[in-house]
Design a protein around this motif. Structure first.
Motif, PDB file in Angstrom:
ATOM      1  N   GLU A   1       0.160  -9.457  -6.752  1.00 35.61           N
ATOM      2  CA  GLU A   1       1.036  -8.574  -5.969  1.00 35.61           C
ATOM      3  C   GLU A   1       1.199  -7.213  -6.658  1.00 35.61           C
ATOM      4  O   GLU A   1       1.411  -7.144  -7.868  1.00 35.61           O
TER       5      GLU A   1
ATOM      6  N   GLU B   1       2.351  -1.714  -3.566  1.00 40.01           N
ATOM      7  CA  GLU B   1       1.955  -0.946  -2.384  1.00 40.01           C
ATOM      8  C   GLU B   1       2.770  -1.219  -1.120  1.00 40.01           C
ATOM      9  O   GLU B   1       3.128  -0.299  -0.389  1.00 40.01           O
ATOM     10  N   ARG B   2       3.053  -2.481  -0.848  1.00 38.52           N
ATOM     11  CA  ARG B   2       3.821  -2.797   0.372  1.00 38.52           C
ATOM     12  C   ARG B   2       5.269  -2.302   0.228  1.00 38.52           C
ATOM     13  O   ARG B   2       5.851  -1.785   1.177  1.00 38.52           O
TER      14      ARG B   2
ATOM     15  N   TYR C   1       5.381   1.382   0.773  1.00 41.12           N
ATOM     16  CA  TYR C   1       5.317   1.680   2.212  1.00 41.12           C
ATOM     17  C   TYR C   1       6.701   1.550   2.851  1.00 41.12           C
ATOM     18  O   TYR C   1       7.141   2.412   3.610  1.00 41.12           O
TER      19      TYR C   1
ATOM     20  N   SER D   1       8.649   2.556  -4.161  1.00 40.28           N
ATOM     21  CA  SER D   1       8.584   1.087  -4.179  1.00 40.28           C
ATOM     22  C   SER D   1       9.895   0.486  -4.674  1.00 40.28           C
ATOM     23  O   SER D   1      10.331  -0.552  -4.167  1.00 40.28           O
TER      24      SER D   1
ATOM     25  N   SER E   1       8.701   0.591  10.199  1.00 40.59           N
ATOM     26  CA  SER E   1       8.186   0.174   8.891  1.00 40.59           C
ATOM     27  C   SER E   1       8.722  -1.210   8.562  1.00 40.59           C
ATOM     28  O   SER E   1       7.986  -2.113   8.167  1.00 40.59           O
TER      29      SER E   1
ATOM     30  N   PHE F   1       6.615  -4.698   8.271  1.00 41.77           N
ATOM     31  CA  PHE F   1       6.729  -5.268   6.919  1.00 41.77           C
ATOM     32  C   PHE F   1       7.200  -6.722   6.987  1.00 41.77           C
ATOM     33  O   PHE F   1       6.687  -7.592   6.298  1.00 41.77           O
TER      34      PHE F   1
ATOM     35  N   ARG G   1       3.622 -10.512   6.531  1.00 41.03           N
ATOM     36  CA  ARG G   1       4.109 -10.672   5.159  1.00 41.03           C
ATOM     37  C   ARG G   1       3.098 -10.335   4.076  1.00 41.03           C
ATOM     38  O   ARG G   1       3.472 -10.131   2.923  1.00 41.03           O
ATOM     39  N   THR G   2       1.815 -10.328   4.435  1.00 42.65           N
ATOM     40  CA  THR G   2       0.816 -10.072   3.395  1.00 42.65           C
ATOM     41  C   THR G   2      -0.121  -8.918   3.749  1.00 42.65           C
ATOM     42  O   THR G   2      -1.069  -8.648   3.018  1.00 42.65           O
TER      43      THR G   2
ATOM     44  N   PRO H   1      -1.821  -5.423   3.983  1.00 46.09           N
ATOM     45  CA  PRO H   1      -1.797  -4.242   3.099  1.00 46.09           C
ATOM     46  C   PRO H   1      -1.251  -3.000   3.832  1.00 46.09           C
ATOM     47  O   PRO H   1      -1.196  -2.977   5.066  1.00 46.09           O
ATOM     48  N   PRO H   2      -0.886  -1.978   3.043  1.00 47.43           N
ATOM     49  CA  PRO H   2      -0.251  -0.782   3.607  1.00 47.43           C
ATOM     50  C   PRO H   2      -1.083  -0.044   4.662  1.00 47.43           C
ATOM     51  O   PRO H   2      -0.511   0.541   5.577  1.00 47.43           O
TER      52      PRO H   2
ATOM     53  N   LEU I   1      -0.560  -1.715   7.951  1.00 48.66           N
ATOM     54  CA  LEU I   1       0.877  -1.570   8.233  1.00 48.66           C
ATOM     55  C   LEU I   1       1.157  -0.168   8.778  1.00 48.66           C
ATOM     56  O   LEU I   1       1.871   0.001   9.765  1.00 48.66           O
TER      57      LEU I   1
END
Lengths: 309, 309
Positions: A82, A85-86, A89, A182, B100, B104, B108-109, B111-112, B115
């Protein structure tokens, strides 16, 4: 006319096979050669607590602190895990909203143009990178990107020359702004999407916010306005084939300033415009030498303080 | 300089080409020749209630409904008053945050990158313009911009050709997306910045949201990917001096598609790419005629229903 290429992703310091020397050393010391694939050192409880202290926020889920501060390069050479990045965002989204609200509330009659510029200045890459440095959050960044420490050091030296914001003259390492986003994203998520908690923390970290009084202009805009007022012709010239991205500013056909910045055209343009403005002001007898003002000294003190914590 | 009445008459005459016919008529009927300078008709309580019914939200401050639906042109030829622009700015901020958060939480997984594309597709100009039309909010827009009604009619006809989203082929009038943002901004402000209220209303208005399953690609990206996979060379050519903004797509050096759209280069490029893709698919025997699918018919029904309310 040329080819419409896919938009280039902003260059990241992620993918290099090399490990920054000090990280590699620390890594070896901690885990020797026997770290299993996929294993990376966890963040120490002391570091988590130190970050919480800087933020003024206690996490229900402490693993979010680690995630918010882990750059993709950190997992090298193991299986990636992990990264921030998320959360970055998510933080970007909530910061946009919160700064919109803040300037909307503060300036009750200001039109959308200046509102947008104010919002942007308070959450752009440079402002957030400054926040990361001034609060010492960069020290907790987990990465193995080569050269990054050096780039951060260069930025820290450069930012001190501009007490509030350079308005497009500096190019801070993206990771610095990323980790502020983040961490704010992590707080928003951890607090069950409580925007007031996210705002309380950001408001403190980013203090002082850039106001209408301290909001500066980008040199390119300033130069255009100046030349319009004084009826001068201004032209930006760059050689498309020159990989160094040299930009020259011609005023009434004469070279007034130039700059080279290979990584970003926009920054080269701003620097060239700044050079031209400085020259114009000098010519007109309005030249002011740039000195370390009281405000800069104050920021340097805060910086030293934060880094000594 | 004549009397107030004479001045008014003169201004009315001057303004007639600027004023949409139905607004001009209504304006005359309601206020005749005696509207004082600076006076504009207020929104009727019935219209305010109808908008509240569409939104499913009752305003504490009813004047926000009027403000959120008033375009700058509406004040012509009087002194300008409050318009939707500040609320639109606020709504844009809160929608960015809320979408967002939504993607999000839902993915749940993811990538940005995806997203960000999902967020953008759900709050971009076209999606929001579709929301305005499908929910019949455009009928409450207060403006005197010439041609706007015609532009809205064209967009309504065009949007029905694309059940979910045209992915960059359509160019909706900006006011349509503006009023969805301003109404959401008005709710956020009116509810003392309660993001859950803003989300509840938007979630209903925008239903169905664009999901990972219904998210389409922009034709330019699709064409590049297709040509990369099938090892074809692709090049976009446009004449910088051509004011019509004609864009041509060359595949392996041969003209495969072209489009002209003077207002926006991006849309001309997407349309040219779409034409090229269609031709490629036809050549490869994969051509599918575009028919009004069940989904489109359903949307047309909803639309009719909303407009009959």
């Amino acid at each position: 006319m040329g080819t419409a290429a896919a938009e280039e992703e902003e260059e990241e310091e992620t993918s290099s096979p090399m490990m920054a020397p000090h990280v590699a050393r620390e890594h070896r010391e901690q885990h020797g050669q026997d770290a299993p694939p996929g294993f990376v050192p966890p963040m120490s409880p002391e570091d988590v607590a130190a970050v919480e202290a800087v933020l003024g926020y206690e996490f229900a889920d402490k693993s979010l602190v680690e995630q918010a501060l882990t750059h993709g390069s950190f997992y090298y050479p193991y299986r990636p895990g992990e990264t921030y990045e998320r959360l970055e965002y998510l933080g970007d989204g909530v910061l946009t909203c919160l700064m919109s609200r803040e300037v909307f509330r503060t300036y009750r009659t200001l039109p959308p143009g200046p509102l947008t510029r104010l919002r942007a200045a308070n959450v752009d890459k440079e402002k957030l990178a400054r926040v990361a440095v001034v609060r010492g959050l960069d020290r907790f960044l987990r990465h193995k990107a080569p050269f990054l420490e050096g780039q951060i050091d260069v930025f820290i030296k450069e930012m001190c020359m501009y007490p509030v914001h350079s308005n497009g003259l500096l190019d801070p390492p993206k990771v610095l702004s990323d980790i502020v986003e983040s961490l704010i994203g992590a707080i928003y998520f951890d607090s069950n999407f409580n925007q007031e908690e996210a705002w309380r923390v950001f408001r403190n970290l980013a203090d002082p916010l850039i106001s209408l009084e301290t909001l500066g202009k980008h040199p390119v805009s300033e130069l255009f306005e100046f030349c319009q007022k004084t009826r001068r012709g201004v032209k930006f010239v760059k050689d498309e084939w020159d990989k160094n991205l040299k930009v020259e500013v011609l005023i009434d056909g004469e070279l007034a300033g130039s700059a080279i910045y290979a990584k970003k055209k926009e920054i080269a343009q701003n620097r060239a415009a700044k050079a031209a403005l400085d020259k114009l002001k000098q010519t007109m007898g309005q030249y002011q030498t740039e000195s370390v003002s009281a405000e800069v000294s104050e920021q340097l003190d805060t910086l030293d303080l934060a880094r000594k914590l």
